[in-house]
Design an enzyme around this catalytic site. Structure first.
Site, PDB file in Angstrom:
ATOM      1  N   ARG A  26      28.273  25.597 -32.014  1.00  0.00           N
ATOM      2  CA  ARG A  26      27.453  25.315 -33.199  1.00  0.00           C
ATOM      3  C   ARG A  26      26.046  24.879 -32.782  1.00  0.00           C
ATOM      4  O   ARG A  26      25.059  25.280 -33.386  1.00  0.00           O
ATOM      5  CB  ARG A  26      28.115  24.228 -34.055  1.00  0.00           C
ATOM      6  CG  ARG A  26      27.473  24.069 -35.405  1.00  0.00           C
ATOM      7  CD  ARG A  26      27.785  25.268 -36.283  1.00  0.00           C
ATOM      8  NE  ARG A  26      26.867  25.417 -37.400  1.00  0.00           N
ATOM      9  CZ  ARG A  26      25.708  26.076 -37.335  1.00  0.00           C
ATOM     10  NH1 ARG A  26      25.314  26.637 -36.213  1.00  0.00           N
ATOM     11  NH2 ARG A  26      24.951  26.196 -38.396  1.00  0.00           N
ATOM     12  N   CYS A  34      51.068  21.272 -19.523  1.00  0.00           N
ATOM     13  CA  CYS A  34      50.445  20.019 -19.966  1.00  0.00           C
ATOM     14  C   CYS A  34      51.540  18.976 -20.189  1.00  0.00           C
ATOM     15  O   CYS A  34      51.420  17.814 -19.798  1.00  0.00           O
ATOM     16  CB  CYS A  34      49.696  20.222 -21.288  1.00  0.00           C
ATOM     17  SG  CYS A  34      48.527  21.584 -21.316  1.00  0.00           S
ATOM     18  N   ASP A  46      44.883  20.929 -47.471  1.00  0.00           N
ATOM     19  CA  ASP A  46      46.260  21.383 -47.354  1.00  0.00           C
ATOM     20  C   ASP A  46      46.384  22.037 -45.979  1.00  0.00           C
ATOM     21  O   ASP A  46      45.650  22.970 -45.668  1.00  0.00           O
ATOM     22  CB  ASP A  46      46.538  22.384 -48.484  1.00  0.00           C
ATOM     23  CG  ASP A  46      47.969  22.885 -48.471  1.00  0.00           C
ATOM     24  OD1 ASP A  46      48.599  22.848 -49.525  1.00  0.00           O
ATOM     25  OD2 ASP A  46      48.449  23.325 -47.407  1.00  0.00           O
ATOM     26  N   CYS A  81      16.044  18.786 -39.778  1.00  0.00           N
ATOM     27  CA  CYS A  81      16.980  19.213 -40.828  1.00  0.00           C
ATOM     28  C   CYS A  81      17.944  18.097 -41.205  1.00  0.00           C
ATOM     29  O   CYS A  81      18.108  17.767 -42.374  1.00  0.00           O
ATOM     30  CB  CYS A  81      17.783  20.437 -40.366  1.00  0.00           C
ATOM     31  SG  CYS A  81      16.850  21.984 -40.431  1.00  0.00           S
ATOM     32  N   HIS A  82      18.616  17.521 -40.203  1.00  0.00           N
ATOM     33  CA  HIS A  82      19.787  16.693 -40.492  1.00  0.00           C
ATOM     34  C   HIS A  82      19.478  15.217 -40.727  1.00  0.00           C
ATOM     35  O   HIS A  82      20.338  14.480 -41.182  1.00  0.00           O
ATOM     36  CB  HIS A  82      20.825  16.866 -39.391  1.00  0.00           C
ATOM     37  CG  HIS A  82      21.337  18.283 -39.306  1.00  0.00           C
ATOM     38  ND1 HIS A  82      22.093  18.849 -40.297  1.00  0.00           N
ATOM     39  CD2 HIS A  82      21.145  19.254 -38.367  1.00  0.00           C
ATOM     40  CE1 HIS A  82      22.372  20.106 -39.959  1.00  0.00           C
ATOM     41  NE2 HIS A  82      21.800  20.377 -38.807  1.00  0.00           N
ATOM     42  N   CYS A 106      22.484  26.623 -33.794  1.00  0.00           N
ATOM     43  CA  CYS A 106      21.365  25.900 -34.403  1.00  0.00           C
ATOM     44  C   CYS A 106      20.077  26.150 -33.627  1.00  0.00           C
ATOM     45  O   CYS A 106      19.029  26.405 -34.210  1.00  0.00           O
ATOM     46  CB  CYS A 106      21.657  24.395 -34.430  1.00  0.00           C
ATOM     47  SG  CYS A 106      22.337  23.817 -35.992  1.00  0.00           S
ATOM     48  N   CYS A 165      16.698  18.710 -34.273  1.00  0.00           N
ATOM     49  CA  CYS A 165      17.912  18.428 -35.053  1.00  0.00           C
ATOM     50  C   CYS A 165      17.542  17.539 -36.231  1.00  0.00           C
ATOM     51  O   CYS A 165      17.989  17.747 -37.359  1.00  0.00           O
ATOM     52  CB  CYS A 165      18.945  17.690 -34.202  1.00  0.00           C
ATOM     53  SG  CYS A 165      19.352  18.476 -32.635  1.00  0.00           S
TER      54      CYS A 165
END
Lengths: 285, 138, 108
Positions: free
Chosen positions: A242, A102, A74, A204-205, A246, A201
């Site tokens: 991010r 812009c 939403d 984990c991923h 990490c 990376c």
């Protein structure tokens, strides 16, 4: 002997953090439908270059709890939209020695549809640029205004607004031609272990997505949701911020937002999600 | 086989995740309730709190309170440094005595709601919300 | 341009006597006063401490808010709309600023 102790410590930490419970197909029935109208696919066929390391690619949205997922369904409940709305004002705001906005060059922001889907992209001088670089180039070269910081509020506002114009369009970064050398470097970085915990990376991923790392459900580390409104920060979090988090969590020395390394990593990580629709502005924990 | 240093580092990691220092004392919760009720007795029930059983992040926890017939609802987080969260006053124009918001919880704790009913009586509801600590603190 | 921006969501339409759900959001950091900056100095508290909604001149909701309300405070509540009238939403900031937004609502 010292090395062995260190190795054991690392193994013990990883063992403690990664529980063995795997949820290979998180929320298999969840469908991302925004405002009851806009259907956004959250799973796709993996791109060929992955060579089968992932059976299917999943948006990070699928790994979140019901409450977090609902916030993205939403546009009013999604607090990230506040940033995009402020971005609309900034889009129209004339600034700098040229007193240009812009909108003066680009017209309606809808003209930016598709831009987010192909970022980062090699510019006319052969450099790999993220959206932030293109925005700052406009500001300093065309508007005669100051560059914005990578994680600054105005940059978050405008990147959110521009990303929203591509919502639902599949990630389509170019990885061949001039982009190939950057993509290769990004790929190498993805598989390089960082920090005292010696985690890449991929550890984990790629190797452990779907498992729990302490109380957190590890995603495939896809970037199609960025910029994301992160509940933890109560703010828009750009992808490079991010990345920095990490790497810091591996107890390593991180690279800076906007660095060459992170732009290359951004290209490679984006390419792992080729085909997943842009969600920006997503909501994550 | 954790070395002492690693154990300490893990502990520090956990501490760094904790959003805010300290926890409200039980008396701070009681004080807040008596200030609201004026010392009147409070009965259990009649107040519904909707909250996730497990919150993915304590910084933004969706929560709703509903107490049919209430003119005011006091919302408290018993495990935060100070327990106050909000006081909802429902006026003549309110169709229900329900409100939803998003709150900060410093850790797993009870969320307590005290409703003041139109007849002047007080009702209490409480629910435990578990707040998880993210993967690496990132 | 102000960084504090309210958002309001009302239903597109309603009949007289309907109960409608109102959602509001305002961009604000809700600084708790418990955090410290990089140099160890306490960052002073600055929050939205009160929110009110009036409809047709009647108070609907009057909320006293503490620092435990999340950044970008969100409020959702119910109003019975008996007639076409104005909604007035007001947010009160610790720094003395008052942010107000008026929206007229038509019932059929």
């Amino acid at each position: 002997m010292k090395t062995m102790t260190k190795l054991w410590a690392t193994v013990a930490i990883c063992g403690a953090m990664l529980s063995s419970t795997a949820f290979a197909d998180p929320h298999p029935d969840a469908e991302l439908i925004i405002e009851g109208e806009l259907h956004i696919a959250t799973r796709a066929e993996p791109p060929e270059h992955l060579g089968g390391v992932l059976p299917e690619i999943y948006s990070g949205w699928l790994f979140r709890t019901d409450e977090t997922r609902e916030l993205q369904m939403d546009d009013f409940d999604n607090p990230g939209m506040l940033f995009a709305e402020r971005g609309e004002d900034r889009w129209e705001l004339a600034e700098g020695t040229a007193n240009q906005s812009c909108a003066d060059c680009h017209g309606d922001v809808e003209s930016m549809a598709g831009v987010r889907a192909v970022m980062p992209k090699v510019n006319e001088n052969g450099e790999l640029w993220s959206m932030q670089n293109y925005i700052n180039n406009c500001r300093t070269e065309r508007m005669g205004a100051d560059a914005w910081g990578w994680n600054s509020e105005p940059m978050k506002d405008v990147t959110s607004l521009i990303s929203l114009q591509s919502r639902g369009m599949p990630v389509a970064v170019k990885i061949d031609g001039e982009a190939a050398e950057f993509w290769e470097k990004g790929r190498e970085m993805y598989y390089t272990r960082f920090g005292q915990l010696e985690l890449s990376c991929a550890n984990c991923h790629e190797d452990n997505w779907g498992r729990m790392i302490r109380a957190d459900h590890l995603s495939q580390g896809m970037s199609n949701g960025f910029p994301t409104y992160r509940l933890k920060n109560a703010s828009i979090v750009p992808l490079h911020q991010r990345f920095r988090g990490c790497i810091r969590d591996t107890r390593g020395e991180s690279f800076a937002e906007g660095s060459q390394e992170f732009r290359e990593l951004e290209l490679y990580v984006s390419s792992r999600g080729l085909g997943l629709p842009v969600e920006g502005i997503s909501v994550r924990q | 086989m954790l070395t002492r240093r690693d154990t300490m580092a893990l502990g520090l990691g956990v501490a760094a995740v904790a959003m805010v220092p300290g926890v409200a004392s039980a008396s701070a919760v009681d004080d807040a309730i008596s200030a609201f009720t004026g010392g009147a007795s409070v009965t259990d029930g009649g107040v519904t709190i909707s909250a996730p059983e497990i919150a993915e992040n304590g910084n933004t926890v969706p929560i709703a309170v509903d107490a049919p017939g209430a003119t005011e609802i006091l919302l408290l987080a018993a495990g935060n440094p100070t327990p106050g969260v909000a006081k909802f006053g429902f006026g003549e124009g309110a169709a229900t005595s329900r409100a939803a918001t998003r709150i900060r919880l410093g850790g797993t704790q009870d969320v307590v709601a005290i409703a003041k009913m139109s007849d002047g009586s007080f009702a209490r509801g409480a629910v435990e919300v578990k707040v998880t600590i993210g993967g690496c603190g990132g | 341009m102000s960084d504090v921006r309210p958002r309001i969501r009302l239903p597109r339409s309603a009949n007289a006597g309907d109960v409608i759900e109102v959602k509001t959001l305002i961009s604000h950091n809700m600084e708790t006063g418990l955090r410290r900056d990089g140099s160890g100095n306490a960052i002073p508290r600055q929050i939205i401490n009160r929110f009110t909604c009036e409809y047709a001149g009647q108070m609907v909701l009057d909320v006293t808010m503490e620092p435990a309300i999340s950044a970008n405070p969100y409020m959702e509540f119910d109003v019975q709309v008996d007639e076409s009238a104005d909604f007035v939403f007001t947010w009160y900031d610790d720094d003395g600023s008052v942010y107000s937004e008026t929206q007229s609502f038509e019932v059929s």
